[in-house]
Design an enzyme around this catalytic site. Structure first.
Site, PDB file in Angstrom:
ATOM      1  N   GLU A 173     -10.165  -8.984   4.059  1.00 53.90           N
ATOM      2  CA  GLU A 173      -8.989  -8.126   4.272  1.00 53.90           C
ATOM      3  C   GLU A 173      -8.963  -6.923   3.318  1.00 53.90           C
ATOM      4  O   GLU A 173      -7.908  -6.404   2.976  1.00 53.90           O
ATOM      5  CB  GLU A 173      -7.682  -8.927   4.128  1.00 53.90           C
ATOM      6  CG  GLU A 173      -7.633 -10.211   4.966  1.00 53.90           C
ATOM      7  CD  GLU A 173      -7.567  -9.961   6.465  1.00 53.90           C
ATOM      8  OE1 GLU A 173      -7.350  -8.815   6.864  1.00 53.90           O
ATOM      9  OE2 GLU A 173      -7.763 -10.926   7.225  1.00 53.90           O
ATOM     10  N   LEU A 174     -10.148  -6.532   2.890  1.00 51.73           N
ATOM     11  CA  LEU A 174     -10.307  -5.417   1.942  1.00 51.73           C
ATOM     12  C   LEU A 174      -9.510  -5.629   0.646  1.00 51.73           C
ATOM     13  O   LEU A 174      -9.090  -4.661  -0.003  1.00 51.73           O
ATOM     14  CB  LEU A 174      -9.955  -4.065   2.579  1.00 51.73           C
ATOM     15  CG  LEU A 174     -10.764  -3.681   3.827  1.00 51.73           C
ATOM     16  CD1 LEU A 174     -10.575  -2.198   4.151  1.00 51.73           C
ATOM     17  CD2 LEU A 174     -12.253  -3.972   3.672  1.00 51.73           C
TER      18      LEU A 174
END
Lengths: 401, 451
Positions: free
Chosen positions: A144-145
């Site tokens: 999810e970065l």
């Protein structure tokens, strides 16, 4: 120069089956649902999108380039439920125009809870990608970065990656543009690629939104925005879920047609090109150092961890599952370890999110549960059983009784 | 806007959701400045009679009424709690949720008491004329109440219709079937528009074994009404599908809940502190699914030991449920409090770790809102209207007792779940206010009154 850098995220979790506190079976997955979803998304997205990308790559020779981050858990499911998807990814890998990005095998939040487990999962994923696609990832993206300085330092310390990817969050960049390569604070060598979330979301979220003032989005319009970057940036990082094609944006929105014609429009301008993340990292020097002391992510408008760690249930479930790490690893049981690791997938915690629950938004759309409470109860029941498997002696005694 | 409201029960004598709803709604209307004439049945001979301050009606009012009305005891009173609401009580044995059997029992009891009194007074003879006055049997010793509930409903309607002639109002609002004949009669005699509100239907109360007479009265009321207010979409669907009412006539107005300010002191009860308490609160009757609560309790006890199940309420199935708990071998884990009211309800909520509403059919369900109001997490059946408005609760099918037990165990076992449900639930319930319900009613009044 404006280099377009596409990176598509491909991921499906192993969804848990309905599991009450009264159950004792060590099989935790909803095989039917996982197979159905995998095949459905394959038919709507993975297969047609892969074929489209292959066509485009063939048509433009070496000029069209893209990258993927494909999680270990989705690759396992492809092998199980729709092997034909694997062969199309394989074909893409062989074009030489596709880069595979590294991440945690289980799409986990391990970096936040166990560095040891995190590094093991990064290693596992690299090996899998090497085995399946014949290349070793040179660029890393965390689940999810999710990102901070500490993560960058850890990744640089692995001596394997040239660059790391994260969200181009406004509160981090300030006046700076995401269209440059940066250096993470505290790193000497590693480069940082930041997502241009405006242009990315124009495709990923707003493409079919008729209420959007720019609707309909044409390749000409989009290319105009790309061309505008020339002179004030080098690279445009378009990072999105691969399911954008055919799943989030249905085929009848024209999303495939848009993609099909985009390279032609972009390449009309002699200064534009397409690059993979590695090429971007190698082509451009770091423009500045970016300091991210606190965790950021690409989720929701908050761009923080609140989608996975926003309430007491999520925090409790995460702590409880990571608390079992040493116990699980000491048991030296491969099946147990694999089951435990599948529980680490971030989606399980995302389902427990109570943010926006009332509004019935995107969180609900991807949620196999009726409510965040149901997902927490189910997760904890499974975890309870998993815990009991860590001490096999007791199990034998129980079965004697 | 002035409303002729045919309602039920007022504090402190509220026996269930119908009374709570009438009170909450009327109070909110009062605050909105809507004038209400609130008519309710009240048995003068009942134990509550002393709490009602009866005011003798003026001579003019009596003369306007017929013989029958004159014979009926009508109470006129005001309450300091309200500015715009005036009350009329009609002496009647009607009670919400009662069945004909119960009605007859009450009726026979009164008959017996009267005869007894007569005997006693008779022995005193005419020497003591004053005390005979006190128990006024000038009606010749016969009582006014009808012998069965259905006739009583119509007797009530006739009195209400005459009573209505003395008041000026714009709309009639009748709550549940026993007041529908009164609503129809008042509408016929005054020509004012009728709104009936459906808090529950015969299908909710009796499943498929509907009482034809009650069904007919409900149906007649719904068809005679200018607008129908349903307490949920669940109920609206029943009204449309089972009573043949066109959908555009039925509006949904959800109930609300009052925020309670003062907190009662924690009571002393024979439950140890480290023991958890799971609460059932409601009438112990088929509609409320008490047997599913017991079946779930039995399963919970396989997993959790230090837990007690409290069943607060009374009803026609009480005896059966007590016996069932015993025969299941969980008698020592299930406590019965009998019928609770007022502060006792609040107290039992304060003690509870979890409230379960396993209703087989629940048109709305105010009790879960009160539980959340008291910081108690809630499990409700999916077959309830309140499930339409609450998200921060656990929902189960009433028949799925394994899942019910699974969820009960989870709430008892995982403090973060308990905490999250409590915090979010308490926040959510604040949005369900009677003032919104009253406003929606006012809009509906406006639509029918000036049509």
């Amino acid at each position: 120069m404006a280099s377009i850098c596409f990176y598509f995220q491909v991921h499906q979790p192993f969804r848990l089956r309905h599991y009450t506190v009264f159950e004792k079976s060590p099989h935790y997955y909803d095989d039917y649902k996982n197979a159905t979803i995998c095949r459905k998304v394959a038919n709507k997205c993975y297969l047609p999108a892969n074929r489209l990308m292959l066509d485009i790559i063939k048509r433009y020779g070496g000029k069209f380039k893209i990258s993927y981050s494909v999680t270990g858990v989705v690759l396992e499911q492809f092998a199980q439920y729709c092997p034909e998807v694997m062969s199309t990814f394989d074909a893409l890998a062989q074009t030489g125009c596709v880069e595979f990005v590294g991440e945690t095998y289980y799409h986990s939040l391990a970096f936040l809870y166990s560095r040891e487990e995190f590094i093991e999962q990064v290693e596992m994923h690299s090996q899998l990608v090497k085995k399946l696609f014949g290349q070793t990832p040179k660029v890393f993206r965390n689940t999810e970065l999710i990102y901070n300085n500490d993560l960058a330092a850890t990744i640089e310390g692995l001596n394997r990656f040239d660059a790391i990817i994260t969200e181009g969050a406004d509160h981090i960049l300030g006046y700076r543009s995401p269209n440059f390569v940066y250096r993470p604070q505290g790193c000497q060598r590693l480069k940082l690629l930041m997502k241009n979330y405006r242009l990315s979301d124009d495709i990923a979220f707003r493409f079919s939104n008729r209420g959007w003032s720019e609707w309909p989005l044409t390749t000409e319009k989009f290319t105009k925005w790309v061309n505008a970057v020339n002179g004030c940036g080098y690279n445009i990082n378009l990072f999105m879920d691969y399911e954008t094609f055919g799943e989030h944006q249905w085929e009848d929105t024209g999303i495939f047609e848009f993609m099909k014609h985009l390279p032609e429009a972009v390449l009309k301008h002699p200064d534009n090109n397409f690059m993979t993340p590695s090429e971007v990292a190698n082509a451009y020097d770091a423009a500045d150092t970016v300091d991210v002391p606190h965790m950021i992510s690409w989720a929701d408008t908050e761009r923080d961890l609140s989608a996975w760690l926003g309430n007491a249930m999520q925090s409790n479930a995460l702590h409880e599952v990571y608390r079992l790490e040493s116990k699980v690893k000491a048991a030296k049981d491969q099946q147990l370890l694999s089951d435990w690791r599948k529980m680490l997938t971030s989606d399980h915690f995302y389902y427990m999110c109570t943010k926006y629950f009332n509004d019935g938004d995107v969180h609900k759309y991807f949620n196999p549960y009726d409510s965040p409470y149901d997902s927490y109860i189910n997760f904890m029941n499974v975890l309870n059983n998993l815990d009991s498997r860590c001490t096999p002696k007791k199990q034998v005694l129980q079965s004697v009784n | 806007m002035k409303v002729f409201m045919l309602g039920w029960e007022f504090p402190p004598f509220i026996s269930g959701g119908l009374g709570t709803a009438c009170y909450g709604l009327t109070k909110a209307m009062d605050q909105l400045g809507i004038e209400v004439v609130f008519v309710l049945p009240k048995a003068i001979t009942s134990q509550f009679a002393t709490h009602v301050k009866l005011v003798a009606p003026s001579a003019g009012m009596i003369s306007a009424a017929s013989q029958q009305v004159a014979a009926a005891k009508i109470g006129y009173f005001q309450s300091s709690e309200f500015k715009k609401v005036s009350f009329r009580t009609i002496d009647s044995l009607l009670e919400p949720y009662s069945e004909n059997k119960q009605y007859k029992k009450n009726f026979d009891e009164i008959l017996k008491q009267k005869r007894l009194l007569h005997k006693r007074l008779g022995s005193n003879g005419s020497k003591n004329g004053n005390s005979a006055k006190l128990f006024d049997f000038s009606d010749g010793g016969t009582i006014n109440y009808a012998g069965d509930m259905y006739s009583e409903v119509h007797r009530y309607a006739a009195i209400a219709a005459h009573l209505a002639l003395n008041d000026d109002f714009d709309v009639i609002h009748a709550h549940d079937w026993m007041t529908y004949p009164a609503g129809i009669a008042v509408a016929a005699i005054t020509g004012k528009p009728l709104i009936v509100q459906v808090h529950s239907t015969e299908f909710d109360r009796s499943g498929e074994n509907v009482n034809q007479m009650i069904y007919d009265i409900e149906r007649k009321g719904m068809h005679a009404a200018d607008k129908i207010i349903a307490v949920s979409h669940l109920t609206r669907n029943i009204i449309i599908s089972r009573y043949g009412v066109p959908g555009d006539k039925v509006e949904v107005v959800y109930n609300g809940v009052e925020r309670n300010g003062s907190r009662a002191a924690l009571p002393e009860v024979g439950i140890e502190n480290d023991e958890k308490l799971v609460l059932f609160l409601g009438r112990i009757t088929m509609q409320k699914g008490p047997e599913y609560f017991l079946m779930a309790a039995k399963k919970v006890l396989q997993e959790v030991d230090r837990v007690k199940f409290v069943m607060a309420g009374s009803g026609d199935m009480m005896q059966r449920i007590i016996e069932m708990a015993a025969s299941m071998g969980i008698g020592q884990k299930v406590l019965f409090t009998g019928f609770l009211r007022g502060q006792d309800v609040e107290k039992v909520f304060r003690m509870a770790d979890l409230y379960v509403m396993p209703s087989v059919s629940e048109p709305f369900g105010i009790a879960p809102l009160e539980a959340l109001n008291n910081d108690v997490p809630v499990i409700i059946s999916k077959q309830s209207g309140v499930a339409e408005v609450l998200t921060h609760v656990l929902k189960v099918d009433f028949w799925d007792t394994t899942e019910m037990a699974n969820k009960i165990v989870a709430v008892l076992k995982y403090p973060p779940l308990h905490m999250t449900l409590k915090e979010h639930g308490n926040f959510e319930v604040r949005k369900l206010q009677w003032s919104d319900s009253a406003q929606r009613c006012a809009r509906i009044y406006g639509e029918v009154a000036y049509k």
